[in-house]
Design a protein around this motif. Structure first.
Motif, PDB file in Angstrom:
ATOM      1  N   UNK A   3      26.467  65.483  78.449  1.00 57.52           N
ATOM      2  CA  UNK A   3      26.540  66.089  77.123  1.00 57.52           C
ATOM      3  C   UNK A   3      26.540  65.011  76.039  1.00 57.52           C
ATOM      4  N   UNK A   4      25.681  64.015  76.163  1.00 48.62           N
ATOM      5  CA  UNK A   4      25.650  62.911  75.220  1.00 48.62           C
ATOM      6  C   UNK A   4      24.792  63.263  74.007  1.00 48.62           C
ATOM      7  N   UNK A   5      25.153  62.664  72.894  1.00 46.25           N
ATOM      8  CA  UNK A   5      24.433  62.873  71.641  1.00 46.25           C
ATOM      9  C   UNK A   5      24.263  61.543  70.924  1.00 46.25           C
ATOM     10  N   UNK A   6      23.323  61.502  69.982  1.00 49.97           N
ATOM     11  CA  UNK A   6      23.175  60.363  69.089  1.00 49.97           C
ATOM     12  C   UNK A   6      23.904  60.733  67.811  1.00 49.97           C
ATOM     13  N   UNK A   7      24.930  59.959  67.487  1.00 41.70           N
ATOM     14  CA  UNK A   7      25.739  60.242  66.302  1.00 41.70           C
ATOM     15  C   UNK A   7      25.694  59.041  65.370  1.00 41.70           C
ATOM     16  N   UNK A   8      25.808  59.290  64.092  1.00 40.33           N
ATOM     17  CA  UNK A   8      25.767  58.218  63.100  1.00 40.33           C
ATOM     18  C   UNK A   8      26.812  57.154  63.387  1.00 40.33           C
ATOM     19  N   UNK A   9      28.005  57.574  63.751  1.00 44.79           N
ATOM     20  CA  UNK A   9      29.090  56.611  63.966  1.00 44.79           C
ATOM     21  C   UNK A   9      28.858  55.709  65.177  1.00 44.79           C
ATOM     22  N   UNK A  10      27.897  56.049  66.019  1.00 42.06           N
ATOM     23  CA  UNK A  10      27.571  55.206  67.169  1.00 42.06           C
ATOM     24  C   UNK A  10      26.530  54.132  66.836  1.00 42.06           C
ATOM     25  N   UNK A  11      25.905  54.243  65.668  1.00 44.60           N
ATOM     26  CA  UNK A  11      24.898  53.267  65.253  1.00 44.60           C
ATOM     27  C   UNK A  11      25.567  52.121  64.505  1.00 44.60           C
TER      28      UNK A  11
END
Length: 100
Positions: A3-11
């Motif tokens: 259930x992984x996502x690309x999130x702003x806080x991970x960049x």
């Protein structure tokens, strides 16, 4: 189920892109790249002298790197070169993740 996502806080922080450095990542079988276009170090250049730029987001299927993947397999979209544009790019990439 993953259930992984690309999130702003991970960049990386927005200032990273001012240095002319790209961010590369991968998630659920999709590789991606975010960078200032044109790719130039403008961090120490006054904002009114930097010229026009966009934040370019690109994604492509694994397993190959950006350089080793044919251009016709890449999907590209430009966003404003702003913190808001970085948020929009993260959301766009996340919406395009393959289902797993």
């Amino acid at each position: 189920m993953e259930n992984r996502h690309i999130r702003r806080e991970d960049l990386f922080p927005f200032v990273h892109y001012e240095y002319g450095e790209a961010y590369f990542g991968s998630c659920r079988g999709m590789r991606f790249r975010i960078a200032r276009e044109p790719l130039q170090n403008v961090h120490y250049t006054p904002p009114d002298k930097r010229g026009e730029a966009v934040l370019r987001a690109v994604f492509w299927p694994e397993p190959f790197s950006f350089a080793a993947t044919e251009d016709d397999r890449k999907t590209i979209r430009d966003f404003p070169f702003t913190e808001e544009g970085l948020q929009q790019a993260a959301e766009w990439l996340d919406r395009n993740l393959p289902a797993r």
